[in-house]
Design a protein around this motif. Sequence first.
Motif, PDB file in Angstrom:
ATOM      1  N   ASN A  43       0.550  -1.356  -0.146  1.00 43.17           N
ATOM      2  CA  ASN A  43       0.261  -0.186   0.098  1.00 43.17           C
ATOM      3  C   ASN A  43       0.515   0.894   0.066  1.00 43.17           C
ATOM      4  OD1 ASN A  43      -2.366  -1.570   0.181  1.00 43.17           O
ATOM      5  ND2 ASN A  43      -2.083  -1.916   2.211  1.00 43.17           N
ATOM      6  N   HIS A  44       2.129   1.055  -0.058  1.00 45.45           N
ATOM      7  CA  HIS A  44       2.808   2.290   0.406  1.00 45.45           C
ATOM      8  C   HIS A  44       3.731   2.690  -1.612  1.00 45.45           C
ATOM      9  CE1 HIS A  44       6.180   4.811   0.726  1.00 45.45           C
ATOM     10  NE2 HIS A  44       5.160   4.506   2.380  1.00 45.45           N
ATOM     11  N   SER A  45       3.760   3.534  -1.738  1.00 44.21           N
ATOM     12  CA  SER A  45       3.380   4.212  -3.150  1.00 44.21           C
ATOM     13  C   SER A  45       4.831   4.044  -3.408  1.00 44.21           C
ATOM     14  CB  SER A  45       3.375   5.773  -3.318  1.00 44.21           C
ATOM     15  OG  SER A  45       4.153   6.251  -2.057  1.00 44.21           O
ATOM     16  N   ASP A  46       6.048   3.951  -2.923  1.00 39.38           N
ATOM     17  CA  ASP A  46       7.569   4.013  -3.131  1.00 39.38           C
ATOM     18  C   ASP A  46       8.087   2.575  -2.906  1.00 39.38           C
ATOM     19  OD1 ASP A  46       7.750   6.403  -2.839  1.00 39.38           O
ATOM     20  OD2 ASP A  46       8.414   6.544  -0.658  1.00 39.38           O
ATOM     21  N   TYR A  47       6.748   1.333  -2.920  1.00 40.00           N
ATOM     22  CA  TYR A  47       6.774  -0.007  -3.127  1.00 40.00           C
ATOM     23  C   TYR A  47       6.108  -0.869  -4.226  1.00 40.00           C
ATOM     24  CZ  TYR A  47      10.402   1.082   0.921  1.00 40.00           C
ATOM     25  OH  TYR A  47      11.250   1.092   1.476  1.00 40.00           O
TER      26      TYR A  47
END
Length: 367
Positions: A43-47
């Motif tokens: 759910n993380h934009s960087d991952y």
Amino acid sequence: MKCALKGSTINLSGSFKHPDNVTVAEKFWTVNPVRGQSISLMNHSDYRDRVQLFQNEEAMFFLRFSNVTHEDEGMYCLRILTGVEKQRFLGFPGPELKVTGTLRVEIPAEIIEGESPVLFCKTTCDLSGKTNFTWYKNGKRLSERIVSDQLLLPSVSSDDTGNYSCAVRDQKHLSSPAVTLSVRYPPKSVSVSISPSGVIVEGDSVTLSCSSDSNPPALIFSWFKENQSSAVGSGQSFSISSFNSSHSGRFYCEAQNKHGSQRSASVSVTVKESSSSLITVAVGISASVCVHVHFFSSHRKRVTSSEEQNPRGSRHSKTLEAPEDTYMTLDPQSRCSEYDTLDNMKRSCENTDDPKAQDPTYYNIVQ
């Protein structure tokens, strides 16, 4: 700790067990967990675009992480949520990820022919363990059986000289910078060349040049002439000015560097005498040459009929006169048959019955 190359793809794994009366509501991976704050990587934009989750039959959970960067360094843990608010589990501590910039190849400072050096594929962190490596020479893959981070080169020769690099298996695009391996060896294939390369005429200037294959290049050259105990010259080139027959012979050179020396095969250097010298030698070698030549008088004189008349009677009785601008020719063979030199010819003709042969002016010959 898990070490990964920048830009590579890695797999992180973990597992867990729980009581039978617990219902698992959610499973996810998180990084650098803080109490009360567990963010799912999915759910993380960087991952989210770089991670994938997998599970096998043994309840092992895998996180496939692609295109890792230095910002991805940290501790990754598996988080388990249940239907009960206070029944939460965290796999701590989890695997720690360390990202290194590039691979590098390390070689010994100096490698001499015949040695068996070992090359190392290294990073700022340890990629060994179950990691398989691939080795390359001049961009071409070496044997597939070589999967270690160490490369052994048994009994090296000059053929092993080249540019070596390594990579983690199936990630050639992340291979290390190439490092040049240079094998040191003594001179070999020593040879001599001659200038001028054609016929050497007496008086010419002749230069002999010595070449060799060696590493490092040979800097010491010595010149020898067969059947002479000491050197006749030094330097990569050896010159002889005004070459003559006394210089003729077989020459060879010896090339040397700090690892050894080798001599060349000998070459024959001979001189062809000039045409003037050949004529001089031809006249002086044997009196038999005189059999085929005429001798010319340097005195022009008038010849009377009495001097030219055959003593046994000739029908030519009038006076004969030689032209002013001609030389009288004496053919010794027409006067006497036994001669080979001028002295022998005179002695032989002194014994003849021809009265004109006794005339001292008859042999007016320039000698």
